[in-house]
Design a protein around this motif. Sequence first.
Motif, short mmCIF file in Angstrom:
data_model
loop_
_atom_site.label_atom_id
_atom_site.label_comp_id
_atom_site.label_asym_id
_atom_site.label_seq_id
_atom_site.Cartn_x
_atom_site.Cartn_y
_atom_site.Cartn_z
N ASP A 74 0.82 -1.22 0.00
CA ASP A 74 0.00 0.00 0.00
C ASP A 74 0.85 1.27 0.00
O ASP A 74 0.36 2.35 0.40
CB ASP A 74 -0.95 0.02 1.21
N HIS A 75 2.09 1.16 -0.43
CA HIS A 75 2.94 2.35 -0.51
C HIS A 75 2.43 3.25 -1.63
O HIS A 75 2.12 2.78 -2.73
CB HIS A 75 4.39 1.95 -0.76
N PRO A 76 2.32 4.56 -1.40
CA PRO A 76 1.79 5.45 -2.45
C PRO A 76 2.72 5.64 -3.63
O PRO A 76 2.30 6.15 -4.68
CB PRO A 76 1.58 6.77 -1.70
N GLY A 77 3.98 5.23 -3.49
CA GLY A 77 4.92 5.39 -4.58
C GLY A 77 5.51 6.79 -4.65
O GLY A 77 5.32 7.62 -3.75
N TRP A 78 6.21 7.07 -5.75
CA TRP A 78 6.89 8.35 -5.91
C TRP A 78 6.73 8.83 -7.34
O TRP A 78 6.55 8.03 -8.28
CB TRP A 78 8.38 8.23 -5.61
#
Length: 412
Positions: free
Chosen positions: A37-41
């Motif tokens: 569930d990491h929003p990313g970059w």
Amino acid sequence: MPLPADLRDLLKDPSFWSAYERPEGDDGDDDDERWEDHPGWTLTADVGDGHTLVLEIDIDLGMLNLGVCPPGVTEPLQLGWDDDAHPFPHALRWDELDLIARAVALRDPDLPHPGPLLALASRFVLLAEHDDLDAVTPLLAAAFGTGPDDAGYWPTARSRLYRCDGRDRGVTWQRDDAGNWTVEQDEDQGGDFTLYSLRGPGSEFPFDAWRDLLAAAGRIVADAVPAPARDALGDLPAMAVADRDLSLAAQTGRTLAAVGVGHPVLLRGLAEPAHPAEVCWILETVTGAPQGSLVARWFGPSALRAARRYRLGLHLEVGGRPDPRGYATTVTRDLDRALRERGLGHAGQSGSSMRRDASGGYVTHAVSVDIAVFDDLAAGTDLVRHTLLRHDPAPETVLRHHGGTDAVVALR
């Protein structure tokens, strides 16, 4: 933002690179809950004159998107993407990304070249016959740097080459009537490499926006040093490269400063370079030398000139064994270990097939093993053959070399 602070820190973390690269023969750090569930970059690289290169990274989904934003446009125009399903990663020529990274570095000291932009965005490069590995290898190696001694995985110039190498694979870059570089592949020469690109002739690739971005990058680099200042340098840059002398590079910087060139990126890179490759592209910039020429001259012949990755497929018959899956696991592990110990490649299971037995239940009768052989196909194939024979393979076991036509390799 140009380079998010947490992403900058993660570029030193082997587990990030394992998740980002998803290397063949390496399952990565699947247990690392940081990516769930990491929003990313989003890395937004300011190329100049309002043009930006945009790289969107979603580690959780294993998705990368590369796009371009012309002036006044906020939604990136797609150049390519890479994922585990239907990737189209072959979007960039090497000289294009190298030029962009130089222009970005001149405008943003937080994105030095070679550095994060080259390391991350080179996932979308496609090399072909015209590319000079003597100029490519040093910049890639410097961009990735050296990982910790205990790193389970760390990207290298070699691992990047294996991913983006279209040499001897029927890949051709050519200009169309509008001056756009397009890419095609002669499938009869493709071997085990398949081109996946949005950049074919007549495609909907954003050629106009891309051409304008490259022109802007070229202007930024060309205008970094005025012509009169170049004339004041004399033979200093040539001597620095010929002797691989960083002190002469520093003297070049002092000479530029004395004639009024105050560009901080150029002067810092000549005085205190992070890597000799940085000195080389800066010397190319201040002298107007062809892109990559001084890099190749400083570092000499690349050790990767003959580097190639070959693919073999093993149909491992396991039916009738007391423990079919256990046998397949043992054979695969031995193949993988033998190849890795010799630096010749790796092996991993990719699937299996089942049949009904006499009782009506299903049993595994064959396992598919994907094998990568690095550089020396003959030595790698011999090692695979000898390792297999130690396990007394069934007559139905078949080893194939995937090339223009699949070639069956005799085991005995």
